[in-house]
Design an enzyme around this catalytic site. Structure first.
Site, PDB file in Angstrom:
ATOM      1  N   GLN A 131      -2.171  12.468  11.281  1.00  0.00           N
ATOM      2  CA  GLN A 131      -1.936  11.555  10.164  1.00  0.00           C
ATOM      3  C   GLN A 131      -1.026  12.127   9.085  1.00  0.00           C
ATOM      4  O   GLN A 131      -0.250  11.396   8.479  1.00  0.00           O
ATOM      5  CB  GLN A 131      -3.278  11.159   9.543  1.00  0.00           C
ATOM      6  CG  GLN A 131      -3.199  10.060   8.507  1.00  0.00           C
ATOM      7  CD  GLN A 131      -4.534   9.397   8.313  1.00  0.00           C
ATOM      8  OE1 GLN A 131      -4.905   8.499   9.049  1.00  0.00           O
ATOM      9  NE2 GLN A 131      -5.277   9.845   7.337  1.00  0.00           N
ATOM     10  N   GLU A 188       1.881   6.957   2.015  1.00  0.00           N
ATOM     11  CA  GLU A 188       1.788   8.047   1.047  1.00  0.00           C
ATOM     12  C   GLU A 188       3.143   8.670   0.721  1.00  0.00           C
ATOM     13  O   GLU A 188       3.220   9.746   0.137  1.00  0.00           O
ATOM     14  CB  GLU A 188       0.800   9.097   1.546  1.00  0.00           C
ATOM     15  CG  GLU A 188      -0.604   8.509   1.679  1.00  0.00           C
ATOM     16  CD  GLU A 188      -1.663   9.514   2.066  1.00  0.00           C
ATOM     17  OE1 GLU A 188      -1.318  10.685   2.321  1.00  0.00           O
ATOM     18  OE2 GLU A 188      -2.836   9.134   2.115  1.00  0.00           O
ATOM     19  N   ASP A 233      -3.422  17.074   8.435  1.00  0.00           N
ATOM     20  CA  ASP A 233      -4.607  16.213   8.403  1.00  0.00           C
ATOM     21  C   ASP A 233      -4.595  15.443   9.706  1.00  0.00           C
ATOM     22  O   ASP A 233      -3.800  14.522   9.892  1.00  0.00           O
ATOM     23  CB  ASP A 233      -4.572  15.259   7.215  1.00  0.00           C
ATOM     24  CG  ASP A 233      -5.735  14.255   7.235  1.00  0.00           C
ATOM     25  OD1 ASP A 233      -6.639  14.401   8.094  1.00  0.00           O
ATOM     26  OD2 ASP A 233      -5.744  13.330   6.407  1.00  0.00           O
ATOM     27  N   GLU A 266      -7.237  19.618   8.195  1.00  0.00           N
ATOM     28  CA  GLU A 266      -8.235  18.665   7.706  1.00  0.00           C
ATOM     29  C   GLU A 266      -8.684  17.744   8.839  1.00  0.00           C
ATOM     30  O   GLU A 266      -7.861  17.302   9.639  1.00  0.00           O
ATOM     31  CB  GLU A 266      -7.614  17.845   6.571  1.00  0.00           C
ATOM     32  CG  GLU A 266      -8.508  16.771   5.991  1.00  0.00           C
ATOM     33  CD  GLU A 266      -7.755  15.931   4.973  1.00  0.00           C
ATOM     34  OE1 GLU A 266      -8.115  14.758   4.803  1.00  0.00           O
ATOM     35  OE2 GLU A 266      -6.794  16.450   4.357  1.00  0.00           O
ATOM     36  N   ASP A 318     -13.142  15.958   5.444  1.00  0.00           N
ATOM     37  CA  ASP A 318     -12.916  14.740   4.656  1.00  0.00           C
ATOM     38  C   ASP A 318     -13.880  13.670   5.153  1.00  0.00           C
ATOM     39  O   ASP A 318     -14.940  13.463   4.572  1.00  0.00           O
ATOM     40  CB  ASP A 318     -11.461  14.300   4.780  1.00  0.00           C
ATOM     41  CG  ASP A 318     -11.184  12.962   4.112  1.00  0.00           C
ATOM     42  OD1 ASP A 318     -12.011  12.517   3.296  1.00  0.00           O
ATOM     43  OD2 ASP A 318     -10.134  12.341   4.395  1.00  0.00           O
ATOM     44  N   LYS A 353     -12.773  13.174  -2.901  1.00  0.00           N
ATOM     45  CA  LYS A 353     -12.237  11.852  -3.219  1.00  0.00           C
ATOM     46  C   LYS A 353     -13.280  11.104  -4.044  1.00  0.00           C
ATOM     47  O   LYS A 353     -14.383  10.838  -3.563  1.00  0.00           O
ATOM     48  CB  LYS A 353     -11.932  11.072  -1.935  1.00  0.00           C
ATOM     49  CG  LYS A 353     -10.795  11.655  -1.111  1.00  0.00           C
ATOM     50  CD  LYS A 353     -10.636  10.906   0.203  1.00  0.00           C
ATOM     51  CE  LYS A 353      -9.415  11.389   0.977  1.00  0.00           C
ATOM     52  NZ  LYS A 353      -9.322  10.748   2.317  1.00  0.00           N
ATOM     53  N   ARG A 413      -6.080   8.611  -2.392  1.00  0.00           N
ATOM     54  CA  ARG A 413      -6.292   7.787  -1.203  1.00  0.00           C
ATOM     55  C   ARG A 413      -4.955   7.142  -0.844  1.00  0.00           C
ATOM     56  O   ARG A 413      -4.017   7.129  -1.631  1.00  0.00           O
ATOM     57  CB  ARG A 413      -7.332   6.678  -1.448  1.00  0.00           C
ATOM     58  CG  ARG A 413      -8.729   7.125  -1.825  1.00  0.00           C
ATOM     59  CD  ARG A 413      -9.367   8.112  -0.873  1.00  0.00           C
ATOM     60  NE  ARG A 413      -9.527   7.702   0.505  1.00  0.00           N
ATOM     61  CZ  ARG A 413     -10.690   7.335   1.066  1.00  0.00           C
ATOM     62  NH1 ARG A 413     -11.799   7.304   0.342  1.00  0.00           N
ATOM     63  NH2 ARG A 413     -10.773   7.039   2.348  1.00  0.00           N
ATOM     64  N   SER A 414      -4.883   6.575   0.351  1.00  0.00           N
ATOM     65  CA  SER A 414      -3.620   5.955   0.760  1.00  0.00           C
ATOM     66  C   SER A 414      -3.325   4.706  -0.066  1.00  0.00           C
ATOM     67  O   SER A 414      -2.167   4.349  -0.268  1.00  0.00           O
ATOM     68  CB  SER A 414      -3.640   5.627   2.251  1.00  0.00           C
ATOM     69  OG  SER A 414      -4.774   4.858   2.570  1.00  0.00           O
ATOM     70  N   LYS A 457      -4.015  17.095  -3.089  1.00  0.00           N
ATOM     71  CA  LYS A 457      -3.281  16.249  -2.148  1.00  0.00           C
ATOM     72  C   LYS A 457      -2.994  14.938  -2.857  1.00  0.00           C
ATOM     73  O   LYS A 457      -3.924  14.215  -3.200  1.00  0.00           O
ATOM     74  CB  LYS A 457      -4.134  15.951  -0.911  1.00  0.00           C
ATOM     75  CG  LYS A 457      -4.104  16.987   0.174  1.00  0.00           C
ATOM     76  CD  LYS A 457      -4.926  16.521   1.369  1.00  0.00           C
ATOM     77  CE  LYS A 457      -4.395  15.237   1.968  1.00  0.00           C
ATOM     78  NZ  LYS A 457      -5.154  14.799   3.155  1.00  0.00           N
TER      79      LYS A 457
END
Length: 428
Positions: A167, A209, A246, A288, A315, A340, A369-370, A391
């Site tokens: 990802q 992102e 990730d 991740e 995560d 998060k 977050r995205s 991040k």
């Protein structure tokens, strides 16, 4: 002592054009704190519940009017007259009012927006920067460090419409002397990567992102393209700049196997070895969600195999939840947690997760977050908790850059007190 005299919720849009929740907390001295809740694409099954309306006639069912109504009704009634500085009391009151394990009644998006808005109002009331107020709440007053940015410059998986399984492919400017210098390095590499991809005839459109989202033959090709961009920018891979992944492995874990579109099918042990081999061939210092959130046996194999030298981040595995994190610590699973806000739903519980991780020798990485907004609270969280890593996406899209710009302001404000530890924030 200031008091809360009004709370207002509203439906706004996030960076993907989906509705999210914004809250204002108003104090009796005229101060207003405002905050937005983010939203994820690849989500852990045990995250706190993001309350959506499900009304297909509005925003294809993704509206958040129910969450907004909960802010303007029961949450407002609960918190009127309360002291905004007492974050723990506010958050625990909302948790108790909700009454569910995953905040399914009021919605984690409603609770979080109010929790963060209250913190912003409290910071203003005390004439403090938000990061300083967070440091006080964290029990570390006056202790700050600038985070190493983990910059997501190639997007795959759920964050892009391409054929890359992993990802996020990230770079970290670990050899820089300051956050500002590290940000410059990353930006220069980002632009050189665009040139590398163009020279190969590849698409340079960006994902959710802000990273490039080309169709590449394999995950290895993504790593090779980044290595070329780093060299072209004049930096040395492995010393100036390192790599992180990730995997978001839960997204390609099917029937007990890890299925990569171009590289075949792997058992847990085989995929752990696949990742270990990547770390031997490339200067990857952080991975991740390398395995599925439910594959704890696989996580144990991976941790035992490369955990001494590689940061292994949970995560989807830990979802910012202290109960799950404690189980991971007890079983020696992973060695880092991604933080998060909206996975757990309050600032207080977020701080508790960071504190538990650090006490156990785990690192904590503050994350976006995205689905983001212009809200830059995570920048202040990273500095106020001295988390050491952040991040927040790539080097384009204002929803990502807003966090970087806030960190630049904070570093300037701190002056000689701004500490940037670089490689020392990581294992190995």
């Amino acid at each position: 002592m200031a008091k809360i005299v009004d709370i207002k919720g509203r439906e706004v849009l996030d960076s993907r054009g989906n509705p999210t929740v914004e809250a204002d907390v108003l104090l009796d001295n005229g101060i207003i704190g405002s905050a937005c809740a983010p939203s994820g694409a690849s989500t852990g099954s045990r995250e706190a519940l993001e309350l959506r309306d499900g009304d297909k006639s509005r925003y294809m069912g993704k509206g958040v009017l129910k969450a907004v109504a909960n802010i303007n009704g029961p949450i407002r009634d609960l918190l009127l007259g309360k002291d905004p500085v007492d974050q723990k009391a506010l958050d625990h009151a909302m948790i108790e009012l909700d009454g569910t394990e995953n905040k399914a009644s009021l919605g984690a998006n409603a609770i979080l927006a109010v929790s963060l808005a209250a913190a912003k109002a409290a910071a203003q009331d005390q004439d403090l920067p938000l990061y300083a107020h967070i440091a006080n709440l964290n029990g570390t007053p006056g202790v700050y460090s600038m985070p190493v940015p983990m910059m997501n410059i190639i997007n795959g998986g759920e964050h892009a419409d391409n054929n890359i399984d992993i990802q996020e492919f990230m770079i970290q400017p670990v050899g820089a002397k300051s956050f500002a210098e590290g940000l410059r390095w990353g930006t220069e590499i980002f632009h050189h990567l665009k040139a590398v991809l163009k020279a190969r005839g590849l698409n340079t459109a960006v994902g959710d992102e802000g990273g490039f989202a080309p169709n590449l033959a394999s995950n290895k090709e993504a790593l090779d393209a980044i290595a070329e961009a780093v060299a072209n920018a004049g930096y040395t891979l492995g010393t100036d700049v390192t790599l992180a992944l990730d995997c978001a492995a839960s997204e390609f874990y099917k029937n007990g196997k890890y299925k990569l579109s171009e590289e075949g099918e792997y058992s847990s042990a085989e995929f752990a070895e696949y990742l270990a081999e990547l770390t031997r061939k490339h200067p990857i210092i952080s991975i991740e969600d390398g395995l599925d959130e439910s594959d704890w046996d696989g996580w144990k194999i991976l941790t035992d195999k490369i955990g001494e030298k590689t940061q292994l981040v949970g995560d989807d595995l830990f979802v910012t939840n202290t109960k799950i994190l404690k189980e991971g610590i007890d079983k020696k699973i992973a060695n880092s947690i991604l933080i998060k806000f909206n996975q757990i739903g309050t600032l207080t519980e977020t701080l508790e997760a960071i504190q538990m991780a650090k006490a156990a020798g785990y690192t904590a990485i503050i994350s976006h977050r995205s689905g983001e907004t212009e809200d830059s609270t995570i920048a202040d969280l990273a500095v106020g908790t001295s988390a050491g890593q952040i991040k927040t996406g790539s080097l384009c899209r204002s929803d990502r850059v807003s966090k970087y710009n806030q960190l630049l302001r904070i570093e300037e404000q701190l002056g000689s007190k701004a500490v940037y530890r670089g490689r020392a924030e990581f294992r190995g």
